[in-house]
Each structure stands twice: as structure tokens, then as C-alpha cells.
Design an enzyme around this catalytic site. Sequence first.
Site, PDB file in Angstrom:
ATOM      1  N   HIS A  55      23.659   7.657 -43.879  1.00 19.31           N
ATOM      2  CA  HIS A  55      24.103   6.601 -44.779  1.00 19.31           C
ATOM      3  C   HIS A  55      22.871   5.855 -45.291  1.00 19.31           C
ATOM      4  O   HIS A  55      21.816   5.845 -44.639  1.00 19.31           O
ATOM      5  CB  HIS A  55      25.030   5.630 -44.056  1.00 19.31           C
ATOM      6  CG  HIS A  55      26.332   6.229 -43.651  1.00 19.31           C
ATOM      7  ND1 HIS A  55      27.412   5.466 -43.253  1.00 19.31           N
ATOM      8  CD2 HIS A  55      26.746   7.522 -43.571  1.00 19.31           C
ATOM      9  CE1 HIS A  55      28.436   6.247 -42.943  1.00 19.31           C
ATOM     10  NE2 HIS A  55      28.051   7.504 -43.126  1.00 19.31           N
ATOM     11  N   GLU A  57      22.064   2.728 -45.399  1.00 19.09           N
ATOM     12  CA  GLU A  57      21.528   1.703 -44.501  1.00 19.09           C
ATOM     13  C   GLU A  57      20.722   2.322 -43.359  1.00 19.09           C
ATOM     14  O   GLU A  57      19.636   1.839 -43.013  1.00 19.09           O
ATOM     15  CB  GLU A  57      22.665   0.862 -43.905  1.00 19.09           C
ATOM     16  CG  GLU A  57      23.469   0.086 -44.914  1.00 19.09           C
ATOM     17  CD  GLU A  57      24.718   0.815 -45.365  1.00 19.09           C
ATOM     18  OE1 GLU A  57      25.761   0.161 -45.521  1.00 19.09           O
ATOM     19  OE2 GLU A  57      24.650   2.049 -45.548  1.00 19.09           O
ATOM     20  N   CYS A  85      29.484  -0.094 -42.917  1.00 20.06           N
ATOM     21  CA  CYS A  85      30.560   0.380 -42.049  1.00 20.06           C
ATOM     22  C   CYS A  85      30.207   0.076 -40.593  1.00 20.06           C
ATOM     23  O   CYS A  85      29.132  -0.439 -40.289  1.00 20.06           O
ATOM     24  CB  CYS A  85      30.768   1.887 -42.249  1.00 20.06           C
ATOM     25  SG  CYS A  85      29.383   2.905 -41.663  1.00 20.06           S
ATOM     26  N   CYS A  88      26.900   1.813 -39.501  1.00 16.89           N
ATOM     27  CA  CYS A  88      25.699   1.172 -40.040  1.00 16.89           C
ATOM     28  C   CYS A  88      25.503  -0.224 -39.453  1.00 16.89           C
ATOM     29  O   CYS A  88      24.371  -0.663 -39.215  1.00 16.89           O
ATOM     30  CB  CYS A  88      25.774   1.103 -41.558  1.00 16.89           C
ATOM     31  SG  CYS A  88      25.743   2.718 -42.363  1.00 16.89           S
TER      32      CYS A  88
END
Length: 207
Positions: A55, A57, A85, A88
Site C-alpha cells: 500500500h 503508506e 486502512c 497501514c
Amino acid sequence: MAEELDQLMMTHCIGIAKASGKAGEYPYGAVICRDGVIVAESINRVTHDRDVTHHAEVVAISRAEESLGTISLDDCEIYVNAEPCAFCSYAIRESRIRRVVYGLSSPHMGGVSKWNILGDVDLSRSMPEVFAPPPVVVAGYMAKEAEQGLIDWNPLIAAIIARRGLFGAAPQVITRVMEACRVRRPRRRERMLRFLRRHFFDYFGRR
């Protein structure tokens, strides 16, 4: 000055998110800065790297730690166009990022709205050697611009997202009040723990 910096960083972050969408990824972006200077940024890289853990992040955190030569980002801030999320958010807590600014809220997947990982105090109370206190969270910042980025990426998918309520704007007034309450000089105990985390505890299993 802080407001100008937030606007500058979030505008840049939304631009990265748009680039992510054009690159064939989900339109997410992350920017990490320290003292007003960008130290790392990333698009979503799940498709490119064929790795569901990449992801935006998480990749940005990894790059920031490599760039700064430390796993402790307790003097850094992260900007994301959509609420991190749970996955993350836990990475943000592990890396001790001190401030999180995001645009669209994610009531079904978010690490604040759905699972309050970013605001959880049990982590830092039970394991202060590893976890810093919860970061300051600014939600709903430039949410309209972030939403427009989704529309520009794919109007049809953006309409489906809106209809299902997957993303939305958080009350900015409330989050600004929360931020004002949280920003204060760290107490002596926290300053000591911060020093020990970086220069002592991290040598046992985190180096």
C-alpha cells in the site's frame, strides 16, 4: 504557516494519488515529511510489485526509514488522500509517526473510523518501550479535492464508491478541535521514553 504546509503537502499527495490511478493502481498516495521537507512518497504499488502489502503508506514508511536511517519516525508526519486502512494504520503506529493528515474517511476499512488503531492508547500504555502515544489525527482535510481526484480517475467507480458509502468526508471542525487539544509539549516522561525507544529499546529486535 502550518495550514499552508498542510495544504501544500496534501495537494502534492492528491497529485501522487492521481498518478497512481494513471499507472494502473488504485488511486492512493502517501507523503511523509519532517520539518516541512518531504523525505519519502509513494503511489500504491500492489499491482506493480504483485504484493498486496505494498500500500502507498507502507511503501512510503519503508522509504522514509531507509532515507533517514531509522525505524522511528516520531518526528515525521504523513499525508494520505484517504484514511489509512487497519493494516497501514498499524504500520503508522509501529513507525511512531507523530501526525496523520488524511482527506476522505473510510467508514468500512479505516484505521480510525472502523477500527480505532490510530487512536488506541492501550498500545502505548502496555508497551511504551515500542509504541509512542497515538498520533495527532487530522481527518477530512481537503476531502472535496481528494474526492474529485477519485472522480477524475474513474467517474463510474467513483459513483459506485459514493453510492455504497465507502468513502466520505469527516467533520473537519471536530478534527481540528481534537488536534488543538492534542498538540502540546511532550511531558518529561514521554521525552525520556522517546529517547529510550530510539537509542536503547530499538536495539533489541528492531534493528
